[in-house]
Design an enzyme around this catalytic site. Sequence first.
Site, PDB file in Angstrom:
ATOM      1  N   ARG A 312       0.800  -1.235   0.000  1.00 38.23           N
ATOM      2  CA  ARG A 312       0.000   0.000   0.000  1.00 38.23           C
ATOM      3  C   ARG A 312       0.832   1.284   0.000  1.00 38.23           C
ATOM      4  NH1 ARG A 312      -3.378   1.552   3.119  1.00 38.23           N
ATOM      5  NH2 ARG A 312      -4.935   2.087   1.552  1.00 38.23           N
ATOM      6  N   TYR A 316       0.131   3.362  -3.322  1.00 37.53           N
ATOM      7  CA  TYR A 316      -0.778   4.513  -3.186  1.00 37.53           C
ATOM      8  C   TYR A 316      -0.158   5.653  -2.392  1.00 37.53           C
ATOM      9  CZ  TYR A 316      -3.867   0.444  -3.747  1.00 37.53           C
ATOM     10  OH  TYR A 316      -4.441  -0.720  -4.153  1.00 37.53           O
ATOM     11  N   CYS A 342      14.880  -4.362  -3.928  1.00 38.05           N
ATOM     12  CA  CYS A 342      15.690  -3.481  -4.764  1.00 38.05           C
ATOM     13  C   CYS A 342      14.827  -2.516  -5.552  1.00 38.05           C
ATOM     14  CB  CYS A 342      16.524  -4.337  -5.710  1.00 38.05           C
ATOM     15  SG  CYS A 342      17.414  -5.569  -4.795  1.00 38.05           S
TER      16      CYS A 342
END
Length: 418
Positions: A312, A316, A342
């Site tokens: 998340r 976002y 990475c």
Amino acid sequence: MNYFEYRDGELFAEGVPVRRIAQEVGTPAYIYSLATLRRHFRVFDQAFASFSHVVCFSMKSNSNLAILRIFVKEGGGFDIVSGGELFRALRAGADPKKIVFSGVGKRKEEFEYALTSGILMFNVESEQELTVLNEVARGVGKKAPISLRVNPDVDPKTHPYISTGMKKSKFGIDIKRSMDEYKRALSLSHLEVIGVDCHIGSQLTSVPPFVDALTRVRSLVDALRKEGAGIRYLDLGGGLGIKYKDEDPPHPEAYAEALIRGLEGLDVTLILEPGRVIVGNAGILVSEVLYLKETDEKKFVVVDGAMNDLIRPALYGSYQGISPVMKRDGEGIVADVVGPICESGDFFAKDREIPRVQPGDFLAIMSAGAYGFTMASNYNSRPKAAEVLVDGANFYVVRGRETLEDLIKGEVIPPILQ
Ligand code: LLP
């Protein structure tokens, strides 16, 4: 309200110290609180007690079998978006008559599976889907119970990636065109029109967009009944938000009250598809601090959880609270909390004030119960985290940590390479 609390400076999940779980199960690990899950489900369900309704938990937010089972036992149904979710729901003991199937890209095999399982309703999202569903239903000798997911063009005022009810969105059928589509559906022999559906977005923090959407779909129900459609269900989707940081979302009772007011005098069974509001604050992700790293510009706290476990923040830019499992005295630091992957996008927090930590400490990423594990991947060949359910003084591993062998399941080196 949830049952993750500090006692003498130590974070507990109900009656169990989070540190104990982290030590016994390892990290990263998702920890869910059964009492919180039950409470959230009941508060939501009871808020609608005065109106005929079914709470269909939106299992894309959390689809662990044990968690689904809790809601089955509470009398809940499920909102599914794939054959895989149907399989999980049935394995958890769900009543197919409480399952609604949404999604813009349902496949023929998925229609067939759902039709033969006898689900409550298909929420159809396009003209072509109507045709295909009708054909599949003919093939299996059944009538498919349907609603159309209409797009009421209401701005939910949330993150653009999780706004779904506006004109430009790929979801649903424009409400203005929906009457024509309904007429077509009524003329198809293997469809039975039983409902109207909409879902305008996720993590909504105010009631008015829900009421606006309801007002629009209510007029459609009236118009459809005049056309002779036997509308019995009104599905208003999910989307009620939670507090991650400063949000002040409406309590489920306020949300229910407003909807029930808007439904007055309408003879339908209401379907609700809550996800996040039930599970979001009922789960945390626990990670161990591996290293502290400092540059001229910044401090980094490197933990063993990463964006593959909880995407998340990376996807976002969302905020997740970060709490120490053991509080330490002394001044805090401002740091980025990052994982081992990475990618520069692999972070849980940026420039966040957190308590001073040492390698070996555990950190809890809060509000991780929704869209946490379900969005996890194996990126960087990282086995998926364990999932743990706490009940009072006990805890259960409800999904074991993936092994290295799990990582290559199904992969084959063909003979030409041997
Ligand atoms: N019904 C439908 C048709 C949906 O598409 C969704 C969520 C829900 C119900 C449940 O919404 P909720 O009550 O959980 O807000 N991954 C994003 C959220 C995506 C939501 C997708 N649809 C996130 O982590 O914020």
